[in-house]
Design a protein around this motif. Structure first.
Motif, PDB file in Angstrom:
ATOM      1  N   ALA A 308       0.835  -1.191   0.000  1.00 51.40           N
ATOM      2  CA  ALA A 308       0.000   0.000   0.000  1.00 51.40           C
ATOM      3  C   ALA A 308       0.871   1.243   0.000  1.00 51.40           C
ATOM      4  O   ALA A 308       0.568   2.230  -0.659  1.00 51.40           O
ATOM      5  CB  ALA A 308      -0.915  -0.008   1.210  1.00 51.40           C
ATOM      6  N   ARG A 309       1.998   1.196   0.735  1.00 50.68           N
ATOM      7  CA  ARG A 309       2.909   2.342   0.735  1.00 50.68           C
ATOM      8  C   ARG A 309       3.445   2.569  -0.674  1.00 50.68           C
ATOM      9  O   ARG A 309       3.579   3.685  -1.118  1.00 50.68           O
ATOM     10  CB  ARG A 309       4.084   2.088   1.670  1.00 50.68           C
ATOM     11  CG  ARG A 309       3.692   1.851   3.081  1.00 50.68           C
ATOM     12  CD  ARG A 309       4.245   2.948   3.987  1.00 50.68           C
ATOM     13  NE  ARG A 309       3.556   2.915   5.271  1.00 50.68           N
ATOM     14  CZ  ARG A 309       2.421   3.569   5.490  1.00 50.68           C
ATOM     15  NH1 ARG A 309       1.903   4.320   4.575  1.00 50.68           N
ATOM     16  NH2 ARG A 309       1.823   3.492   6.660  1.00 50.68           N
ATOM     17  N   ARG A 312      -0.254   3.390  -3.457  1.00 54.40           N
ATOM     18  CA  ARG A 312      -1.113   4.556  -3.243  1.00 54.40           C
ATOM     19  C   ARG A 312      -2.021   4.782  -4.437  1.00 54.40           C
ATOM     20  O   ARG A 312      -2.246   5.882  -4.878  1.00 54.40           O
ATOM     21  CB  ARG A 312      -0.267   5.816  -2.991  1.00 54.40           C
ATOM     22  CG  ARG A 312       0.161   5.927  -1.560  1.00 54.40           C
ATOM     23  CD  ARG A 312      -0.983   6.340  -0.667  1.00 54.40           C
ATOM     24  NE  ARG A 312      -0.777   5.832   0.692  1.00 54.40           N
ATOM     25  CZ  ARG A 312      -1.681   5.107   1.336  1.00 54.40           C
ATOM     26  NH1 ARG A 312      -2.821   4.798   0.800  1.00 54.40           N
ATOM     27  NH2 ARG A 312      -1.433   4.678   2.549  1.00 54.40           N
ATOM     28  N   GLN A 314      -5.715   3.363  -6.083  1.00 55.45           N
ATOM     29  CA  GLN A 314      -6.873   2.571  -5.708  1.00 55.45           C
ATOM     30  C   GLN A 314      -7.594   2.036  -6.925  1.00 55.45           C
ATOM     31  O   GLN A 314      -7.980   2.782  -7.786  1.00 55.45           O
ATOM     32  CB  GLN A 314      -7.860   3.410  -4.883  1.00 55.45           C
ATOM     33  CG  GLN A 314      -7.222   4.126  -3.735  1.00 55.45           C
ATOM     34  CD  GLN A 314      -7.049   3.233  -2.535  1.00 55.45           C
ATOM     35  OE1 GLN A 314      -7.458   2.076  -2.559  1.00 55.45           O
ATOM     36  NE2 GLN A 314      -6.446   3.732  -1.493  1.00 55.45           N
ATOM     37  N   ILE A 317     -11.030  -5.299  -7.199  1.00 53.97           N
ATOM     38  CA  ILE A 317     -11.758  -6.338  -7.877  1.00 53.97           C
ATOM     39  C   ILE A 317     -13.145  -6.485  -7.308  1.00 53.97           C
ATOM     40  O   ILE A 317     -14.085  -6.706  -8.031  1.00 53.97           O
ATOM     41  CB  ILE A 317     -11.056  -7.691  -7.784  1.00 53.97           C
ATOM     42  CG1 ILE A 317     -10.637  -7.970  -6.389  1.00 53.97           C
ATOM     43  CG2 ILE A 317      -9.929  -7.768  -8.753  1.00 53.97           C
ATOM     44  CD1 ILE A 317     -10.410  -9.419  -6.171  1.00 53.97           C
ATOM     45  N   LEU A 319     -14.591  -4.250  -5.036  1.00 52.56           N
ATOM     46  CA  LEU A 319     -15.200  -3.073  -4.474  1.00 52.56           C
ATOM     47  C   LEU A 319     -14.526  -1.831  -4.996  1.00 52.56           C
ATOM     48  O   LEU A 319     -13.424  -1.848  -5.491  1.00 52.56           O
ATOM     49  CB  LEU A 319     -15.078  -3.106  -2.958  1.00 52.56           C
ATOM     50  CG  LEU A 319     -13.672  -3.454  -2.483  1.00 52.56           C
ATOM     51  CD1 LEU A 319     -13.080  -2.248  -1.819  1.00 52.56           C
ATOM     52  CD2 LEU A 319     -13.742  -4.609  -1.540  1.00 52.56           C
ATOM     53  N   ARG A 320     -15.265  -0.762  -4.896  1.00 47.33           N
ATOM     54  CA  ARG A 320     -14.680   0.514  -5.254  1.00 47.33           C
ATOM     55  C   ARG A 320     -14.577   1.320  -3.988  1.00 47.33           C
ATOM     56  O   ARG A 320     -15.460   1.307  -3.159  1.00 47.33           O
ATOM     57  CB  ARG A 320     -15.591   1.247  -6.242  1.00 47.33           C
ATOM     58  CG  ARG A 320     -15.790   0.524  -7.540  1.00 47.33           C
ATOM     59  CD  ARG A 320     -17.247   0.545  -7.928  1.00 47.33           C
ATOM     60  NE  ARG A 320     -18.014  -0.384  -7.109  1.00 47.33           N
ATOM     61  CZ  ARG A 320     -19.257  -0.214  -6.765  1.00 47.33           C
ATOM     62  NH1 ARG A 320     -19.883   0.855  -7.095  1.00 47.33           N
ATOM     63  NH2 ARG A 320     -19.887  -1.116  -6.036  1.00 47.33           N
ATOM     64  N   LYS A 321     -13.518   2.021  -3.825  1.00 45.96           N
ATOM     65  CA  LYS A 321     -13.312   2.656  -2.526  1.00 45.96           C
ATOM     66  C   LYS A 321     -13.193   4.169  -2.658  1.00 45.96           C
ATOM     67  O   LYS A 321     -12.722   4.694  -3.650  1.00 45.96           O
ATOM     68  CB  LYS A 321     -12.051   2.085  -1.918  1.00 45.96           C
ATOM     69  CG  LYS A 321     -11.513   2.938  -0.844  1.00 45.96           C
ATOM     70  CD  LYS A 321     -10.828   2.131   0.180  1.00 45.96           C
ATOM     71  CE  LYS A 321     -10.651   2.998   1.397  1.00 45.96           C
ATOM     72  NZ  LYS A 321      -9.776   2.447   2.351  1.00 45.96           N
ATOM     73  N   ALA A 322     -13.609   4.842  -1.596  1.00 46.08           N
ATOM     74  CA  ALA A 322     -13.519   6.293  -1.615  1.00 46.08           C
ATOM     75  C   ALA A 322     -12.069   6.713  -1.691  1.00 46.08           C
ATOM     76  O   ALA A 322     -11.262   6.313  -0.875  1.00 46.08           O
ATOM     77  CB  ALA A 322     -14.159   6.856  -0.360  1.00 46.08           C
ATOM     78  N   GLU A 323     -11.767   7.472  -2.694  1.00 42.93           N
ATOM     79  CA  GLU A 323     -10.444   8.061  -2.757  1.00 42.93           C
ATOM     80  C   GLU A 323     -10.490   9.185  -1.743  1.00 42.93           C
ATOM     81  O   GLU A 323     -11.237  10.138  -1.913  1.00 42.93           O
ATOM     82  CB  GLU A 323     -10.210   8.624  -4.158  1.00 42.93           C
ATOM     83  CG  GLU A 323      -8.881   8.303  -4.718  1.00 42.93           C
ATOM     84  CD  GLU A 323      -8.979   7.269  -5.828  1.00 42.93           C
ATOM     85  OE1 GLU A 323      -7.934   6.869  -6.291  1.00 42.93           O
ATOM     86  OE2 GLU A 323     -10.074   6.879  -6.233  1.00 42.93           O
ATOM     87  N   ALA A 325     -10.415  12.349  -0.109  1.00 40.48           N
ATOM     88  CA  ALA A 325     -10.312  13.595  -0.866  1.00 40.48           C
ATOM     89  C   ALA A 325      -9.033  14.358  -0.541  1.00 40.48           C
ATOM     90  O   ALA A 325      -8.577  14.344   0.564  1.00 40.48           O
ATOM     91  CB  ALA A 325     -11.502  14.485  -0.572  1.00 40.48           C
TER      92      ALA A 325
END
Lengths: 325, 333
Positions: A308-309, A312, A314, A317, A319-323, A325
């Motif tokens: 993840a580091r 960064r 997004q 497969i 789900l879609r995730k809130a970027e 803001a």
């Protein structure tokens, strides 16, 4: 130098070297070339499976049915061998590839033609294929003494000082490397993972490509079926139960993004090696094998945090995730 | 059979599999359940006995409790593969407490607290570090069960107090077991939370469009954290039930529960992509899976073969509406 350090494979390789170094302080013989060859051989099947899983994950899909496919195909070839010991091993391997291909094609067809999410399809076929193993075998086991000597010894035979099993792994790694870096289908697989919509506009048939990757992972599962059974010389319904998560874990440790589009052959191989070294080292340095799950679990979590580091970015497969803001 | 509109408060499934084709998903599940029930009662003379029907419920209540919370989690676009490992870890901790001489109330408390703590750990990893839940929970799945293996090795904890047996073996009224009663009450609570509160609406909204939610001031991460805690909590409760029912703890306890719980959720019409689903569907799917396994059990079908039926059921039920729609539109490729 900075560019060089950007590659996850370098970090993984460094991690593996450190791991081997640490183990060597407790058990000096571990870094011995002969022992490392042994570790590679022990990890071959996981490496092959991780590569098959990798192409699926790259397209933002997942194949949970691989271990069940392995179990079914392994049972089929073991029963064939027990019933007709005269069938030559290369033919049996072809049969294993074909059976695996059919199982993979079923997954691929459902994902392609019916548009069912792959996690649902393979969750279903995971239980179906394992149940089918019971149906074909009637719940019976195929034991070592029912298998022909050729069946068992084929992968143990040494060629240039290295067992055939390791050679098979090396060939599979080479093939995957060529396909992923030098062919159109390899580029398409990456493209779909990075941006499926753009891939459609670029003229890539997303559904068909997904079908192909499931066929690949199916064939890999079938190949691993023969290798697994002839290595551990017992075929039963319980073979590789729950192993699908080890395969995915190897991919995750190898830096293959579960959100698709990111990952390399080298990463998958090193991820599998990392898990293989842990499971090989625990007994020799006198740690109870019961620690294995907890250690690989921690390794997975650590790897995801590092992933993840690095990324960064997004995508996903399932789900879609809130970027944020 | 005309179109029954989907209930007002439930957003349509993303791909509208059945509501637009024949009738609602829940109606389809009812039909399937009735059909399996009828087949069962013809196939075995023992099936319709009240006590036998009561036994049936033990096949799904524990997994069903987990599935209720899992449904909310999947609707919000996340997933938890570590639930079975949480059950194992909670059960192991209860086993240790028994060795130390703990009484029933303490045991229950420990089971629930361990579940909650594991869920919170998952939730923290997913929300604080922004990691994909499918990978995080594959990791914690090995981690939690690994700890159970380290503590237990290859032995089993036994010697649970007699009063502890009530949770998994007791009856609240005639043939109604405590497990079933708890499942039904929990289902009501989850139905209310998901379909009747603003929290539930937010869960749907997050699953449908997390970015929009974030921008409209919904605390996406906090809600997801709560959902992971709930899933852990329900796994802890399930752990109390299963440990009490079996009267022993082994590190391999509840193996494969995560996939069965997810199967219930998906079969219940919850979209694996998030944003759609209903508690009624999940409850019906839990009943169906219980009916299938129990009916096949009466016919002496081995457990591994039952899994074929569950797998087929999952794929067929999901595929059916899609095939149906394509056939109607005459464009089945």
């Amino acid at each position: 130098m900075k560019n060089f350090l950007k590659y996850r494979e370098i970090w993984l390789l460094a991690g593996i070297v450190v791991l081997i170094g640490l183990i060597s302080t407790r058990f000096p013989g571990f870094a011995d070339p002969a022992n490392l060859r042994q570790v590679f051989n022990d990890t071959s099947i996981l490496m092959i499976l991780a590569l098959g899983q990798m192409v699926v994950i790259l397209t933002r899909s997942i194949d949970l049915s691989m271990a069940s496919n392995l179990c079914f195909t392994g049972m089929v070839v073991a029963m064939l061998n027990a019933a007709h010991p005269a069938i030559p091993i290369p033919v049996l391997i072809m049969i294993a590839l074909a059976v695996g291909l059919v199982l993979g094609a079923i997954n691929g067809f459902l994902v392609w033609r019916l548009n069912i999410p792959s996690i649902v399809v393979t969750l279903g076929t995971l239980t179906i294929y394992r149940g089918a193993t019971f149906v074909v075998s009637g719940g019976a086991w195929v034991n070592a003494d029912q298998m022909s000597p050729d069946f068992i010894n084929f992968q143990r035979a040494a060629f240039l000082g290295i067992p055939v099993l390791s050679w098979i792994a090396i060939i599979v790694i080479g093939l995957f490397f060529l396909v992923m870096t030098r062919t159109q289908i390899g580029r398409s697989i990456y493209a779909i993972g990075v941006n499926p919509t753009a891939s459609v506009y670029a003229g890539i048939d997303v559904g068909r490509t997904k079908f192909i990757v499931f066929c690949i992972s199916g064939m890999i599962g079938g190949l691993a079926g023969y290798l697994w059974i002839s290595r551990y010389v017992i075929a039963s319904v319980e073979v590789a139960n729950g192993y699908e998560l080890n395969i995915i874990a190897a991919c995750v440790i190898g830096g293959i993004s579960i959100a698709g589009g990111i990952g390399s052959v080298g990463g998958a191989v090193l991820g599998a090696l990392f898990l293989g070294i842990i499971s090989n080292a625990l007994p020799v340095i006198n740690i109870s094998p019961f620690w294995q799950m907890a250690i690989s679990g921690s390794a997975i979590i650590l790897a995801v945090v590092l992933n993840a580091r690095g990324e960064r970015r997004q995508g996903r497969i399932i789900l879609r995730k809130a970027e944020a803001a | 059979m005309t179109d029954t509109p989907a209930p007002r408060h439930i957003p349509d499934r993303l791909d509208k599999p059945l509501s637009s084709a024949i009738f609602s998903w829940e109606a389809l599940l009812v039909v399937i359940a009735v059909a399996i029930f009828a087949v069962n009662s013809f196939a075995s003379p023992y099936f319709l006995d009240p006590w036998s029907l009561s036994d049936l419920t033990f096949n799904f209540t524990e997994k069903g409790l987990i599935a209720l919370a899992m449904a909310l989690l999947i609707i919000s676009g996340e997933i938890d593969l570590s639930v079975a490992a949480i059950v194992a870890l909670a059960s192991t901790m209860m086993g240790m407490a028994v060795q130390a001489g703990a009484g029933t109330p303490v045991l229950v408390l420990i089971g629930i607290a361990v579940g909650l703590a594991c869920g919170a750990f998952n939730g923290l990893l997913v929300t604080r570090l922004g990691l994909p839940s499918i990978v995080v929970t594959i990791g914690t799945m090995s981690l939690f069960r690994g700890i159970a293996f380290i503590i237990l090795g290859d032995q089993a904890y036994k010697g649970y107090p007699e009063s502890f047996a009530f949770f998994g073996q007791g009856y609240v009224w005639w043939v109604f077991s405590f497990e079933l009663a708890l499942f039904l009450v929990a289902a009501l609570i989850y139905w209310f939370v998901l379909h009747r509160t603003s929290f539930g609406r937010r869960v749907f909204a997050i699953g449908n469009n997390p970015v929009a939610c974030q921008f409209s001031g919904v605390r996406v991460d906090r809600i997801k954290f709560i959902l992971f805690c709930l899933t852990g909590l329900m796994s802890g409760i399930a752990s109390v039930l299963i440990t009490s029912r079996l009267g022993s703890t082994r590190p391999s306890i509840a193996q494969g529960y995560e996939l069965e719980a997810i199967t219930m959720v998906v079969l219940g019409g919850v979209s694996i992509l998030g944003g759609a689903g209903s508690i009624l569907g999940v409850v019906l799917a839990a009943f169906i899976m219980g009916l299938v396994t129990f009916g096949l059990g009466l016919l002496n079908v081995p457990g591994i073969v039952m899994s074929i039926f569950i797998g087929l059921l999952l794929i067929i039920v999901i595929a059916l509406p899609i095939v149906w729609r394509r056939l109607r539109e005459g464009r089945f490729a």
